[in-house]
Enzyme design. Structure first.
Site, mmCIF file in Angstrom:
data_model
loop_
_atom_site.group_PDB
_atom_site.id
_atom_site.type_symbol
_atom_site.label_atom_id
_atom_site.label_comp_id
_atom_site.label_asym_id
_atom_site.label_seq_id
_atom_site.Cartn_x
_atom_site.Cartn_y
_atom_site.Cartn_z
ATOM 1 N N LYS A 1 -57.483 16.585 24.861
ATOM 2 C CA LYS A 1 -56.053 16.391 25.129
ATOM 3 C C LYS A 1 -55.484 17.698 25.667
ATOM 4 O O LYS A 1 -55.807 18.782 25.148
ATOM 5 C CB LYS A 1 -55.360 15.983 23.824
ATOM 6 C CG LYS A 1 -53.895 15.624 23.971
ATOM 7 C CD LYS A 1 -53.350 15.101 22.644
ATOM 8 C CE LYS A 1 -51.904 14.668 22.732
ATOM 9 N NZ LYS A 1 -51.380 14.153 21.467
ATOM 10 N N SER B 1 -49.332 9.644 21.714
ATOM 11 C CA SER B 1 -49.300 10.457 22.906
ATOM 12 C C SER B 1 -50.681 10.817 23.449
ATOM 13 O O SER B 1 -50.786 11.255 24.587
ATOM 14 C CB SER B 1 -48.528 11.741 22.626
ATOM 15 O OG SER B 1 -49.191 12.502 21.628
ATOM 16 N N SER C 1 -50.270 9.769 16.952
ATOM 17 C CA SER C 1 -50.757 9.920 18.329
ATOM 18 C C SER C 1 -52.260 9.899 18.523
ATOM 19 O O SER C 1 -52.728 9.886 19.665
ATOM 20 C CB SER C 1 -50.200 11.198 18.943
ATOM 21 O OG SER C 1 -48.883 10.964 19.334
HETATM 22 N N1 GLN Z 1 -44.592 8.694 18.739
HETATM 23 C C1 GLN Z 1 -44.368 9.814 17.876
HETATM 24 C C2 GLN Z 1 -43.398 10.778 18.535
HETATM 25 O O1 GLN Z 1 -43.036 10.570 19.644
HETATM 26 C C3 GLN Z 1 -45.658 10.474 17.519
HETATM 27 C C4 GLN Z 1 -46.186 11.436 18.493
HETATM 28 C C5 GLN Z 1 -47.393 12.192 18.037
HETATM 29 O O2 GLN Z 1 -48.050 11.825 17.056
HETATM 30 N N2 GLN Z 1 -47.653 13.290 18.737
HETATM 31 O O3 GLN Z 1 -43.002 11.743 17.944
#
Ligand code: GLN
Length: 502
Positions: free
Chosen positions: A86, A161, A185
């Site tokens: 990532k 994400s 994510s």
């Molecule tokens: N969807 C969540 C957010 O937007 C989680 C994102 C993540 O785990 N990086 O904060």
């Protein structure tokens, strides 16, 4: 089997027997990327030259290893295995953008802890994957650069994400990958792409060199084709690190022993809790509910005792998370001011104007929204009412889990209320997007580990995942139960058919 479809453990066995070379494996994946990534969009950076060079080095090391070293399993555990990262994990000499224009040309001077561990273990770094900008989002649509499409159906999001990492595994464009999980994510994109994603206990993997989103919630973890691969990657990336003050100084087990535990004892004697508050969540898709009920039956047939547990503060989780995470983000992202890193707007003639224009042009809408929410929640006079209160709710959520784990070994739930939605479906509706995180956020709030394992396909052919959570530092229970489940779930398809996408 085609080389690109190999799991880490299958590739490792073939590499050690010298039936394949790392270079062949890397070439097969690069070819696959070449054919499909224009459509899928999993990668932001593909390090073709670097990967081939690392593969050649790995092949030399493999050739030099004596048969004794193999027998004693002394070979570096990921020698020659191609991995996708990532794009918020710092990689020395390789662009790390966090999918943000503000870091468009940022090249780190050092490797993050997890990446240096992977390199020491002999892994080949294939490239960097797309994500929601600074990991803020659940669909990868917030990337500052491009869309990533779900390999099972390109009209749908891959989740987020870590959408690029999950898509790279589902589309067989990497053998293993790393993502990060602040509020789901790793688990949610794994679920949407039909692969395995494991979020370790907070503190299990050092965050050194991970570009921070919300420091008290962020964790790095593997996204892989199966549970065994997740265990193998966990063995490599876990461990104490002085460079991260929140990294836990605690023994790291051999995570593959979770697999042997299942092979020896099955799952008999294990108890799984279903939080009653989770099943009354509004908007639970009938296909997801059906797949979850079927998963419950599979576990029961394996001898797991299913009980009802209660997590009474579930209804406050989303609100508390969406105060804590943006607050920490607003503080973490203050460093991107056009002075020290990345993009700087050059059309201004004074310092304040430079900050303003750099941030307005460099950050996307969602990131700006979070910075504004977070700055407000932390500002004088509001801190106690928002951040302070949300932190108290967080303690209550932690207690909920502590109590629940007195009664059971794991907690099971869906990963997301629906299968992957269509690209664009929720992009103008951040609240709906936030609400879809209901099942994943609480593991981050409590600091506990969670795994997503494929458990079925929807009527439209989109993957659905089962979430298992365990007590702090009990990843082994997840690996044991996850592996047992994986051996017994009947999936009509393991890989999406990409024929029409190339
Ligand atoms: N969807 C969540 C957010 O937007 C989680 C994102 C993540 O785990 N990086 O904060």
């Amino acid at each position: 089997m085609d080389l690109h479809e190999l799991t880490i453990h299958q590739a490792e066995a073939l590499l050690k027997k010298r039936e394949i070379s790392s270079k062949e494996l890397v070439k097969a994946l690069l070819e696959r990327i070449d054919t499909f990534d224009d459509t899928i969009g999993a990668y932001l950076t593909i390090d073709e030259k670097g990967a081939l060079k690392q593969a050649e080095d790995a092949d030399k090391r493999l050739a030099d290893l004596t048969p004794d070293a193999y027998a004693a399993d002394d070979a570096p555990p990921l020698l020659g295995i191609p991995i996708a990262l990532k794009d918020l994990l710092c990689t020395k000499g390789l662009k790390t953008t966090c999918a943000s224009k503000i870091l468009e040309n940022f090249v780190p001077q050092y490797d993050s802890f997890a990446v240096s561990k992977l390199k020491k273990a002999g892994a080949v770094i294939l490239g960097k994957t797309n994500m929601d900008e600074f990991a803020m989002g659940s669909s990868t649509e917030n990337s500052g650069f491009k869309l990533t499409r779900n390999p099972w159906n390109p009209d749908h999001i891959p989740g987020g994400s870590s959408g690029g990492s999950a898509a790279s595994i589902a589309a067989c464009m990497a053998t293993g990958s790393l993502g990060s999980d602040t509020g789901g994510s790793i688990r949610q994109p794994a679920s949407h792409c039909g692969v395995v994603g494991l979020k370790p206990t907070y503190g299990r993997v050092s965050r050194f060199g991970l570009v921070s989103y919300a420091s008290s919630l962020d964790q790095i973890g593997p996204i892989t084709r199966d549970v065994k691969d997740a265990a193998l990657m966990m063995n490599v990336i876990s461990g104490h690190d002085e460079m991260d003050s929140t990294s836990a100084d605690i023994d790291v087990p051999d995570f593959t022993s979770g697999l042997s535990m299942f092979e020896k004892n099955g799952l008999k004697g294990m108890k799984a809790g279903i939080p009653k508050e989770f099943l009354s969540v509004k908007g639970l898709d009938p296909d997801v509910e059906k797949a979850f009920m079927n998963s419950k039956k599979i576990l029961e047939n394996l001898g797991v005792e299913i009980i009802e547990v209660s997590l009474p503060h579930t209804e406050y989780t989303i609100a508390a998370y969406y105060v804590i995470a943006p607050s920490e983000a607003s503080s973490n992202l203050a460093r991107f001011d056009g002075v020290k890193y990345g993009f700087r707007d050059k059309t201004c003639d004074n310092l304040i104007d430079m900050y303003k224009k750099t941030k307005s042009k460099g950050f996307g809408n969602e990131v700006q929204r979070r910075i504004i929410i977070g700055t407000y929640a932390l500002s004088a006079g509001y801190y106690d009412a928002y951040y302070g209160r949300a932190s108290k709710v967080r303690s209550l959520i932690m207690d909920d889990f502590k109590n629940a784990f007195k009664q059971c070994d794991i907690i099971i739930s869906p990963v997301a209320p629906t299968p992957a939605f269509k690209i664009g479906e929720h992009i103008d509706d951040p609240l709906t997007m936030y609400l879809s995180d209901i099942f994943t956020l609480s593991a981050n709030m409590a600091g506990i580990p969670g795994i997503s394992i494929p458990c079925g396909l929807s009527s439209k052919g989109l993957p659905i995942g089962l979430q298992m959570m365990a007590d702090r530092f009990d990843e082994l229970s997840l690996i044991r139960a996850g592996y047992g489940f994986e051996q017994n779930v009947n999936l009509s398809m393991r890989f999406p058919d990409l024929k029409n996408l190339g």
